[in-house]
Design a protein around this motif. Structure first.
Motif, PDB file in Angstrom:
ATOM      1  N   VAL A  62       0.854  -1.187   0.000  1.00  0.00           N
ATOM      2  CA  VAL A  62       0.000   0.000   0.000  1.00  0.00           C
ATOM      3  C   VAL A  62       0.889   1.235   0.000  1.00  0.00           C
ATOM      4  O   VAL A  62       1.929   1.270   0.653  1.00  0.00           O
ATOM      5  CB  VAL A  62      -0.996   0.020   1.181  1.00  0.00           C
ATOM      6  CG1 VAL A  62      -2.108  -0.988   0.974  1.00  0.00           C
ATOM      7  CG2 VAL A  62      -0.299  -0.216   2.500  1.00  0.00           C
ATOM      8  N   ARG A  63       0.463   2.228  -0.781  1.00  0.00           N
ATOM      9  CA  ARG A  63       1.227   3.478  -0.885  1.00  0.00           C
ATOM     10  C   ARG A  63       0.266   4.657  -0.873  1.00  0.00           C
ATOM     11  O   ARG A  63      -0.895   4.536  -1.250  1.00  0.00           O
ATOM     12  CB  ARG A  63       2.020   3.507  -2.189  1.00  0.00           C
ATOM     13  CG  ARG A  63       3.150   2.531  -2.209  1.00  0.00           C
ATOM     14  CD  ARG A  63       4.080   2.801  -3.374  1.00  0.00           C
ATOM     15  NE  ARG A  63       4.347   1.525  -4.021  1.00  0.00           N
ATOM     16  CZ  ARG A  63       4.367   1.313  -5.300  1.00  0.00           C
ATOM     17  NH1 ARG A  63       4.153   2.276  -6.146  1.00  0.00           N
ATOM     18  NH2 ARG A  63       4.616   0.124  -5.776  1.00  0.00           N
ATOM     19  N   HIS A  64       0.819   5.795  -0.517  1.00  0.00           N
ATOM     20  CA  HIS A  64       0.058   7.043  -0.607  1.00  0.00           C
ATOM     21  C   HIS A  64       0.081   7.536  -2.043  1.00  0.00           C
ATOM     22  O   HIS A  64       0.973   7.187  -2.814  1.00  0.00           O
ATOM     23  CB  HIS A  64       0.673   8.093   0.331  1.00  0.00           C
ATOM     24  CG  HIS A  64       0.611   7.681   1.762  1.00  0.00           C
ATOM     25  ND1 HIS A  64       1.640   7.002   2.370  1.00  0.00           N
ATOM     26  CD2 HIS A  64      -0.359   7.819   2.684  1.00  0.00           C
ATOM     27  CE1 HIS A  64       1.307   6.753   3.618  1.00  0.00           C
ATOM     28  NE2 HIS A  64       0.100   7.248   3.847  1.00  0.00           N
ATOM     29  N   ARG A  65      -0.880   8.368  -2.381  1.00  0.00           N
ATOM     30  CA  ARG A  65      -1.007   8.822  -3.775  1.00  0.00           C
ATOM     31  C   ARG A  65       0.204   9.605  -4.269  1.00  0.00           C
ATOM     32  O   ARG A  65       0.459   9.657  -5.464  1.00  0.00           O
ATOM     33  CB  ARG A  65      -2.297   9.628  -3.960  1.00  0.00           C
ATOM     34  CG  ARG A  65      -2.344  10.894  -3.163  1.00  0.00           C
ATOM     35  CD  ARG A  65      -3.672  11.610  -3.309  1.00  0.00           C
ATOM     36  NE  ARG A  65      -3.714  12.676  -2.334  1.00  0.00           N
ATOM     37  CZ  ARG A  65      -4.806  13.085  -1.724  1.00  0.00           C
ATOM     38  NH1 ARG A  65      -5.962  12.527  -1.997  1.00  0.00           N
ATOM     39  NH2 ARG A  65      -4.737  14.056  -0.846  1.00  0.00           N
ATOM     40  N   ASN A  66       0.987  10.184  -3.383  1.00  0.00           N
ATOM     41  CA  ASN A  66       2.192  10.904  -3.799  1.00  0.00           C
ATOM     42  C   ASN A  66       3.436  10.014  -3.791  1.00  0.00           C
ATOM     43  O   ASN A  66       4.543  10.507  -3.942  1.00  0.00           O
ATOM     44  CB  ASN A  66       2.407  12.150  -2.932  1.00  0.00           C
ATOM     45  CG  ASN A  66       2.701  11.828  -1.478  1.00  0.00           C
ATOM     46  OD1 ASN A  66       2.250  10.809  -0.951  1.00  0.00           O
ATOM     47  ND2 ASN A  66       3.438  12.696  -0.817  1.00  0.00           N
ATOM     48  N   GLU A  67       3.252   8.703  -3.658  1.00  0.00           N
ATOM     49  CA  GLU A  67       4.366   7.775  -3.601  1.00  0.00           C
ATOM     50  C   GLU A  67       4.315   6.703  -4.694  1.00  0.00           C
ATOM     51  O   GLU A  67       5.036   5.716  -4.621  1.00  0.00           O
ATOM     52  CB  GLU A  67       4.381   7.065  -2.231  1.00  0.00           C
ATOM     53  CG  GLU A  67       4.520   8.006  -1.067  1.00  0.00           C
ATOM     54  CD  GLU A  67       4.236   7.354   0.284  1.00  0.00           C
ATOM     55  OE1 GLU A  67       4.717   7.912   1.290  1.00  0.00           O
ATOM     56  OE2 GLU A  67       3.536   6.331   0.347  1.00  0.00           O
ATOM     57  N   ILE A  68       3.474   6.889  -5.699  1.00  0.00           N
ATOM     58  CA  ILE A  68       3.276   5.851  -6.709  1.00  0.00           C
ATOM     59  C   ILE A  68       4.158   6.079  -7.942  1.00  0.00           C
ATOM     60  O   ILE A  68       4.662   7.171  -8.156  1.00  0.00           O
ATOM     61  CB  ILE A  68       1.788   5.725  -7.103  1.00  0.00           C
ATOM     62  CG1 ILE A  68       1.228   7.025  -7.667  1.00  0.00           C
ATOM     63  CG2 ILE A  68       0.974   5.287  -5.889  1.00  0.00           C
ATOM     64  CD1 ILE A  68      -0.219   6.941  -8.125  1.00  0.00           C
ATOM     65  N   THR A  69       4.324   5.019  -8.725  1.00  0.00           N
ATOM     66  CA  THR A  69       5.175   5.076  -9.914  1.00  0.00           C
ATOM     67  C   THR A  69       4.504   5.873 -11.036  1.00  0.00           C
ATOM     68  O   THR A  69       3.308   6.156 -10.980  1.00  0.00           O
ATOM     69  CB  THR A  69       5.467   3.661 -10.443  1.00  0.00           C
ATOM     70  OG1 THR A  69       4.242   3.098 -10.939  1.00  0.00           O
ATOM     71  CG2 THR A  69       6.069   2.773  -9.359  1.00  0.00           C
ATOM     72  N   GLU A  70       5.279   6.186 -12.067  1.00  0.00           N
ATOM     73  CA  GLU A  70       4.721   6.895 -13.223  1.00  0.00           C
ATOM     74  C   GLU A  70       3.606   6.084 -13.881  1.00  0.00           C
ATOM     75  O   GLU A  70       2.572   6.635 -14.258  1.00  0.00           O
ATOM     76  CB  GLU A  70       5.812   7.189 -14.247  1.00  0.00           C
ATOM     77  CG  GLU A  70       6.644   8.405 -13.925  1.00  0.00           C
ATOM     78  CD  GLU A  70       7.599   8.748 -15.063  1.00  0.00           C
ATOM     79  OE1 GLU A  70       7.182   8.716 -16.234  1.00  0.00           O
ATOM     80  OE2 GLU A  70       8.758   9.055 -14.753  1.00  0.00           O
TER      81      GLU A  70
END
Length: 123
Positions: A62-70
């Motif tokens: 799980v990641r925050h929306r500002n931590e996701i890949t391109e």
């Protein structure tokens, strides 16, 4: 086209400021994230979440929306957050669970697990 991993994306930003803003917004009723409700109690991550992730057989991060890949950023531009993405062995990304399905789990890890298992069968 097997699913090789999942990525859950919170409807919140990571980092001290992002998480503080979310907690305050959640308390005031101005911020909501159904995936956060599933993975965390008001104090910490739910132990039953960690147990469920170990049972899955494929990684789930799980990641925050500002931590996701391109690639994830491009994909989630077309869906409402939070969301759970399925990553396939051919490089394709698909939606495993949408926000309304996460909301239907009502914060329950077991309901989330059942919904994710059903979605994997249909993938």
């Amino acid at each position: 086209m097997a699913i090789i991993r999942y990525t859950g994306i919170y409807n919140a930003d990571g980092g001290v400021w992002g998480e503080t803003r979310y907690v305050i917004g959640h308390m005031l009723g101005t911020a909501a994230c159904s995936l956060c409700d599933i993975t965390h109690s008001p104090i910490r991550r739910k132990p039953e979440w960690d147990a469920m992730v170990r049972r899955l057989g494929v990684p789930l991060e799980v990641r925050h929306r500002n931590e996701i890949t391109e690639a994830e950023t491009a994909f989630v531009a077309t869906v409402e957050l939070p969301v759970v993405l399925a990553h396939h062995d051919d490089g394709r990304i698909s939606t495993a669970l949408r926000n309304h399905e996460l909301e239907a789990a009502s914060g329950s890890v077991s309901a989330f697990e059942s919904a994710l298992t059903r979605s994997a069968v249909l993938a």
